[in-house]
Design an enzyme around this catalytic site. Sequence first.
Site, short mmCIF file in Angstrom:
data_model
loop_
_atom_site.label_atom_id
_atom_site.label_comp_id
_atom_site.label_asym_id
_atom_site.label_seq_id
_atom_site.Cartn_x
_atom_site.Cartn_y
_atom_site.Cartn_z
N LYS A 192 40.01 34.12 35.73
CA LYS A 192 41.40 34.07 36.22
C LYS A 192 42.19 33.27 35.18
O LYS A 192 42.79 32.22 35.49
CB LYS A 192 41.45 33.44 37.62
CG LYS A 192 42.80 33.50 38.30
CD LYS A 192 43.23 34.90 38.72
CE LYS A 192 44.63 34.88 39.30
NZ LYS A 192 45.18 36.23 39.55
N ASP A 224 41.18 39.39 40.27
CA ASP A 224 41.81 40.23 41.29
C ASP A 224 41.72 41.70 40.88
O ASP A 224 41.41 42.58 41.72
CB ASP A 224 43.26 39.79 41.56
CG ASP A 224 44.07 39.53 40.30
OD1 ASP A 224 43.50 39.60 39.18
OD2 ASP A 224 45.29 39.28 40.42
N ASP A 248 30.17 34.82 43.62
CA ASP A 248 29.79 34.83 45.04
C ASP A 248 30.58 35.90 45.78
O ASP A 248 30.02 36.73 46.52
CB ASP A 248 30.06 33.45 45.65
CG ASP A 248 29.77 33.40 47.14
OD1 ASP A 248 28.70 33.91 47.53
OD2 ASP A 248 30.60 32.87 47.89
N ASP A 252 29.30 40.06 47.13
CA ASP A 252 29.34 40.57 48.51
C ASP A 252 30.13 41.88 48.55
O ASP A 252 29.76 42.83 49.23
CB ASP A 252 29.98 39.55 49.47
CG ASP A 252 28.95 38.66 50.16
OD1 ASP A 252 27.89 38.42 49.54
OD2 ASP A 252 29.21 38.21 51.29
C1 IPM Z 1 25.10 33.13 48.37
C2 IPM Z 1 25.57 32.41 49.60
C3 IPM Z 1 25.60 30.92 49.30
C4 IPM Z 1 26.59 30.71 48.19
C5 IPM Z 1 25.93 30.03 50.51
C6 IPM Z 1 24.94 30.22 51.64
C7 IPM Z 1 26.01 28.58 50.12
O1 IPM Z 1 26.79 32.90 50.02
O2 IPM Z 1 24.00 32.85 47.90
O3 IPM Z 1 25.84 34.00 47.89
O4 IPM Z 1 27.80 30.63 48.43
O5 IPM Z 1 26.16 30.63 47.04
MG MG Z 2 27.46 34.59 48.95
#
Ligand code: IPM
Ligand code: MG
Length: 366
Positions: A192, A224, A248, A252
């Site tokens: 960023k 973004d 992180d 996801d």
């Molecule tokens: C991950 C999880 C962890 C992180 C949490 C549980 C602390 O979300 O491994 O991605 O944020 O690293």
């Molecule tokens: Mg995570």
Amino acid sequence: MASFDILVLPGDGIGPEVTSEGVRALEAIGERFEHVFNFSEDIVGGAAIDAHGEAIRDETIEAAKASDAVLFGAVGGPKWSDPNAPVRPEQGLLRLRLELGLWANLRPVKPDPELSSASALKPEILEGVDMLFIRELTSGAYFGKPQERRVVDGKRAAVDTIYYHEDEVARIAHLGFRLARQRRNKVTSVDKANVLESSRLWREIVDEVRPEYPDVEFETLLVDAAAMHLLRRPSDFDVVISTNMFGDILTDEASMLTGSLGMLPSASVGDFGDNGTGLGMYEPIHGSAPDIAGQGIANPLGMILCVAELLRFSCGLEDEAQAIEAAVASAIADGLRTADLAAPGDPSLGTIEMADEVIRRIGERV
Ligand code: IPM
Ligand code: MG
């Protein structure tokens, strides 16, 4: 006959359910390929808070350092999620990452075409998607100081700090370019830099490392825009390097390309020895999923694929890693699904049944 010491930390929620299936998969590999895996087990996260008042004990950290690899389930759950609690389950995980020196978190995202109906994206967008996220893991917003509450004008305030040192950025960049050479030869760096000073340093250092890898295609994206392109043109990405927090969040998001968070493994690694392997910690990215814990329906494939990464990065056993991946792919190709992957109304297998199917295929050398 090779022998490896594995510390098993099942943790909370569905962690113990999936971790025991990972252990069984590793045992099946041991039998087929004649390796010995010596397992020891300890508690971590909420379970350790309940038993010892802290999310991980020093002796657990020492045991992890003395092992060849750590197989980690998940930590956390509503019981321990009071934001004002002095100890939180996640502290166990963060301490392990930091104290074991696991500065890179590798998260491969390669949707199985057989599962494209489980993804929210159209099959044609998913075609050819095969990326490797490399998330910086021991610095950035997660570890920068100060990180504290303050009182300002009699009201509550809080501060977090995003800190990066050039060496922390450079080693991620080098790892990204090196791994890209073994793949499709492209690196995307995500930052960023239009707002954050730490991101401007990130970009500067990656630019300094780049000339050492002139053969590797390179692009840089603001986070973004990267979030948008991940859904718009996911097959364009190969290796993606990013900071602790951006990594992180984006991983996801990327997991949704595969149809289920339950499918994704991760490998946390640090400095490797001359033989190209080293201590690593392997955890599925799905987390503790308290809503389905104890029901025996969690998808064990993320954890079983972690075992493949463990064999690859901590044991240097590539054939064995591929045997696991082939067994998982075969189970999927045969139409076997856990609840998270099955179409609504279709039958699904429980955690143990799905693992049984994979383990049988490991034995049958599919
Ligand atoms: C991950 C999880 C962890 C992180 C949490 C549980 C602390 O979300 O491994 O991605 O944020 O690293
Ligand atoms: Mg995570």
